[in-house]
Design a protein around this motif. Sequence first.
Motif, mmCIF file in Angstrom:
data_model
loop_
_atom_site.group_PDB
_atom_site.id
_atom_site.type_symbol
_atom_site.label_atom_id
_atom_site.label_comp_id
_atom_site.label_asym_id
_atom_site.label_seq_id
_atom_site.Cartn_x
_atom_site.Cartn_y
_atom_site.Cartn_z
ATOM 1 N N UNK A 169 -0.651 30.417 17.674
ATOM 2 C CA UNK A 169 -1.306 30.924 18.885
ATOM 3 C C UNK A 169 -0.274 31.264 19.961
ATOM 4 N N UNK A 170 0.777 30.474 20.039
ATOM 5 C CA UNK A 170 1.832 30.729 21.023
ATOM 6 C C UNK A 170 2.545 32.046 20.731
ATOM 7 N N UNK A 171 2.956 32.233 19.488
ATOM 8 C CA UNK A 171 3.659 33.469 19.116
ATOM 9 C C UNK A 171 2.716 34.667 19.250
ATOM 10 N N UNK A 172 1.474 34.507 18.836
ATOM 11 C CA UNK A 172 0.496 35.584 18.987
ATOM 12 C C UNK A 172 0.297 35.905 20.470
ATOM 13 N N UNK A 173 0.243 34.888 21.310
ATOM 14 C CA UNK A 173 0.084 35.103 22.753
ATOM 15 C C UNK A 173 1.219 35.928 23.343
ATOM 16 N N UNK A 174 2.446 35.658 22.919
ATOM 17 C CA UNK A 174 3.581 36.460 23.397
ATOM 18 C C UNK A 174 3.418 37.922 22.979
ATOM 19 N N UNK A 175 2.958 38.123 21.751
ATOM 20 C CA UNK A 175 2.758 39.489 21.260
ATOM 21 C C UNK A 175 1.649 40.178 22.043
ATOM 22 N N UNK A 235 -6.259 38.678 15.110
ATOM 23 C CA UNK A 235 -7.016 37.696 14.348
ATOM 24 C C UNK A 235 -6.203 36.415 14.254
ATOM 25 N N UNK A 236 -6.631 35.364 14.950
ATOM 26 C CA UNK A 236 -5.936 34.084 14.904
ATOM 27 C C UNK A 236 -6.539 33.249 13.795
ATOM 28 N N UNK A 237 -5.750 32.975 12.775
ATOM 29 C CA UNK A 237 -6.211 32.214 11.624
ATOM 30 C C UNK A 237 -5.929 30.729 11.719
ATOM 31 N N UNK A 238 -5.444 30.267 12.838
ATOM 32 C CA UNK A 238 -5.151 28.848 13.023
ATOM 33 C C UNK A 238 -6.302 28.157 13.735
ATOM 34 N N UNK A 239 -6.544 26.917 13.384
ATOM 35 C CA UNK A 239 -7.546 26.108 14.084
ATOM 36 C C UNK A 239 -7.003 25.585 15.408
ATOM 37 N N UNK A 240 -5.699 25.660 15.592
ATOM 38 C CA UNK A 240 -5.072 25.154 16.814
ATOM 39 C C UNK A 240 -4.962 26.274 17.842
#
Length: 188
Positions: A17-23, A6-11
Amino acid sequence: MKIVTLLGSAKKKGNTATVLGWTEDELRALGHEVERVELANANISGCMGCAKCRKHPDEIACVQNDDANSILAKMIAADAVLFASPLYFWSFTAQMKLLIDRTYALVANYLQPNQISLMQDKRIGLIATGGSTYEDNAEAMFTTFDRLAGFLMAEKAGELYAQCQSHPSRVPANVEEKAKELARSLTA
C-alpha cells in the motif's frame, strides 16, 4: 488519463500500500485521475469455469453477481490499470488471484485469429513487494503477469519489484523514486 489501481494486500498501510501510494501520488501530480480498489474489501468469488461469459463476448457476462463484475467494469473504463500485490508463496495474494481468474470473462477466442478482449490495448502495470530478493522468488509472479497481459491483449507498461522488510518504515529509500518512474511509464 483515468487509472484504476488494484491493491491486493489486506494491509491498508503495509509495504504494498505504501509503494502503491507513492505511485498514485505521482500519477495525480501528473494530472491523472486515480481510483484505488482495495480487493480485501471486495466480495469476489472464484471463477467457476462455466464459460457462460463466452455467449456474450462483447460485454462482461459473468453469471456470478458479486463485486468482481463492477471492478472489471472499472478496469475496462480506465485507460490504465495498475495491479499491486505482495508476494505470497511466489505469486499473487488470494485476493488478487480471484480477480485475475475472473478476467476470463473479458476475453473470447483465446489464441485464435479472431481473439477479442475488452481490455485490448489498455496499459497495465505491476507493483510487487516481497521480503526476499527477486531471484528464485518473484520470477513466477512476473511471468504470470506477462502472460496475463498477453491474454488480455493489453500493453504491459511497467513493473516494479520492491524488496521490503517487515514494516513500511523500512522500505528502501530508492523505492519511492522507482514508484514515481513506474507512474511515468504507465502513462507515457
